[in-house]
Design an enzyme around this catalytic site. Structure first.
Site, short mmCIF file in Angstrom:
data_model
loop_
_atom_site.label_atom_id
_atom_site.label_comp_id
_atom_site.label_asym_id
_atom_site.label_seq_id
_atom_site.Cartn_x
_atom_site.Cartn_y
_atom_site.Cartn_z
N LYS D 98 0.88 -1.17 0.00
CA LYS D 98 0.00 0.00 0.00
C LYS D 98 0.91 1.21 0.00
O LYS D 98 1.64 1.47 0.97
CB LYS D 98 -0.91 0.00 1.22
CG LYS D 98 -1.83 1.21 1.21
CD LYS D 98 -2.83 1.24 2.35
CE LYS D 98 -3.62 2.53 2.26
NZ LYS D 98 -3.63 3.28 3.52
N ASN D 207 -9.29 2.34 9.68
CA ASN D 207 -8.34 2.10 10.75
C ASN D 207 -8.74 2.86 12.01
O ASN D 207 -9.26 2.29 12.96
CB ASN D 207 -6.93 2.50 10.29
CG ASN D 207 -5.86 2.17 11.32
OD1 ASN D 207 -6.15 1.90 12.48
ND2 ASN D 207 -4.63 2.17 10.91
#
Lengths: 256, 256, 256, 256
Positions: D98, D207
């Site tokens: 990522k 997150n």
């Protein structure tokens, strides 16, 4: 008294920049420019015949009163944009350019990479470059670092009249910028222009909303007032927002 | 040329009504009223000494130039509101009243039932009643049917500066109303006032945003321009919004 | 574990109430009700033949599993609503009623005055009254004080799919209410239902968005999950919003 | 039945990707991962000791069940990001990354130019690259053309919980993309995640909202349901929005 807007060392009293596309006639365009109070008028290089003094658009704009700002509208990559800018200078225009690089014809969104590339070339060649960009704070900073004269983030797609749909990002751009921030594209009503100015933008550019209004001259005047209202409110010190109410008519006379 | 705003047969050039709460001094208030161009100034009856010609608020407002609009701010039910209105008339005020009935001190939201009740009584007694209401289209219609001179739906809670957070409902109220719609409460910036006017509201009322600005006089001037900008844009014919872009610089000269 | 939703002393595990209008068939409706997990199903009294055990809607709903909640949809004033409610009880329905009074056929917005009037009569007659209202915090409080079993403020007009366009007002209603708050009308997607629950609403009512979906059964299941997601997030403790970023990958391992 | 999410030829049932920053303990993180149903878990390379089998984060993630997706969080330019990615592969991680390049520590916004540069290098080296980007449709297209496995536009700044504040741009990215669109950053509540999926996003990454919730495990479960709700509603066919109401209880039985 407000200080003037300064772009690349040149001062302007008006904070409303005007585009010239989509007007129904050069007469309507002239009246709208006059009513707007604008001092910067942008023209698509692909639409005008630079060498032709009878060109209907160019001849309608009194360049002793307005800065004619050529734009690269229609350029799909950096090279096309650079070529258009050079042609304009060769034809005697001042070396200012509103840089637009829009590969996609559907949303006309700006290409960050090609815009940077063209900006770098043109700035090296001595152009005053005003790039049209997505509301991307990092890209804005990079263009400023390259020497762009302003950054021109979009509120929403060109001609969409959707207003400022990128508010959070534009607020960050304004917070970080050391060059004028001109909110461009999508401003469909004077309230949108006022909102940009209240946020602390240095100027706005409007085209479609004025050009296609029922009465373009009246709309130009309305946008002029909207821009002034937003700017003056910004300078006068706007209050913060609150979740709850606060009585505007407390029981104890004047505040002390 | 715009036609005037007409409330209960009386004509006004300005579409900005002003509240007088929260100013730091009567001098600041006077200058702001002047700069706003307003012709209607509302005063909380509970804050003024109607019988006292030296009252600091009343003596600051030249009633030959401004319509003094008493309001029932602080009234918690219909009876309190009616009593305040009657006192004002007994003291020589004109029989106009901005009707506010707000049982809850935290959000100062209007009570639909008590407001209706008070409106009915006061209209029967010959008052010109301008009720402050939630943005409730059915309630607005009922007040109009009773004979209210305007309806004054809130954009957001009083003093919150949140702008028009009831947009859908206000649009319906405007669509259905046969009396002037004055958007009241929560307008925190000229862009908010402009937005109300662009939607087709007949006027707006502003207080806190001007009174507590860093420079109230300059802010009053900014709101004046915001209201005019929105009104003029409404009359000039705003474009509709689009999901996609539309080039403002098409390649084919002027539109034909 | 969440505690159940309690309305008028009756407990429900599901916080999704379902409307039965607009389905293409009673079979589609039955499958959607099943998939939704709902325990409360509302039916328009004007659409059903209460005396007819073969009525296609009534016979499709197993009243041993679902609380059949008659609604007064179509009533234009208090008297019509009261008459419909009485008819339902006379025909053997339980004395619960979703009270809807909507004089305007275009936006179907609730009438605050007639709703209050009907609620007062019906509560005195022993009905359990769940009133559909505008998102008006003062009106909600008045209905609660009268003895309403819930308040059901609208997110946006019925069938509009616009979601929660009255967010500030619903937040105040939730803050102040001592009876369950059921957000009703306009919820067009599971994200809208989740948003209501995250704000602290006790339940939502959905009809159009499920009934007219391409696949109503799948949409009912999706709304069920949306409601559960929002409720569980509310209970798990949502974070506050911030203007700036905060690294989710700080350089120092776990927070201590 | 929904088809799986396919990224670079690998199939996933879950459309919720999870970040591992900010959890209060590895135990809390493990329980949240489990409850989320996620199959892709991203870890900041600068936070973990890749060579250390006792590293508290790595040892808490069962790589036979979850794809460990290393991220370059903290990288300020392309070279730093490339170096981090290479280190991860050298230490035995799968060649997925990522890609995050964020020069500004305050808003952690992605740098379009350095992200493109790093993507180009890493893709040539055989990495599967999932770039985190501003919601810029042209940039997204360029990354897709380079060979990026997904595009991951931000909803709002990392950790801000502000939800999808870039809705118009994300809609265009989804419309134009031929690789999965994963909405990343700023999703603060299940309703935000559901909204992204209803718009047609292929997945979301969450997150902060889970890690700092009062109860992270319960919040993970809530987000799981939110993602599923949004996805299922998208597949079931959401209705369009309307300005006016449409009775959900028409008087004529079932629609025919």
């Amino acid at each position: 008294m407000d200080k003037p807007l300064v772009i690349a060392g040149r001062s302007f009293q008006s904070r409303l920049l005007l585009g010239t596309g989509k007007f129904s006639s050069s007469e309507a365009m002239k009246r709208a420019i006059e009513a707007s109070g604008s001092e910067v008028v942008t023209v698509a290089l692909r639409r005008v015949e630079l060498e032709n003094p009878q060109d209907s658009i160019l001849s309608a704009i009194d360049t002793s009163r307005y800065l004619l700002l050529p734009n690269t509208s229609g350029a799909r990559d950096a090279l096309e944009a650079v070529r258009l800018a050079r042609l304009a200078r060769a034809a005697g225009c001042e070396p200012w350019v509103k840089l637009e690089v829009t590969p996609d014809p559907h949303y006309l969104l700006p290409d960050p990479v090609e815009t940077l590339k063209a900006a770098e070339i043109l700035i090296k060649e001595g152009f005053i470059v005003l790039p049209y960009i997505n509301a991307d704070p990092i890209l804005a900073k990079r263009l400023e670092d390259l020497g762009a004269a302003t950054v021109m983030p979009l509120g929403s797609p060109i001609g969409s009249n959707r207003g400022i749909r990128t508010r959070d990002s534009i607020a960050i751009i304004i917070e970080k910028a050391n060059v004028p921030v001109v909110v461009d594209a999508g401003l469909g009503a004077p309230s949108h222009a006022a909102e940009a100015m209240e946020m602390g933008a240095d100027a706005v550019l409007v085209n479609t909303a004025i050009a296609v209004a029922g009465d373009p001259e009246a709309m130009a005047k309305a946008f002029r007032k909207g821009v002034e209202a937003g700017r003056e409110a910004y300078l006068a010190g706007l209050g913060s927002t609150r979740a709850t109410a606060e009585a505007s008519s407390p029981l104890t006379g004047f505040l002390r």
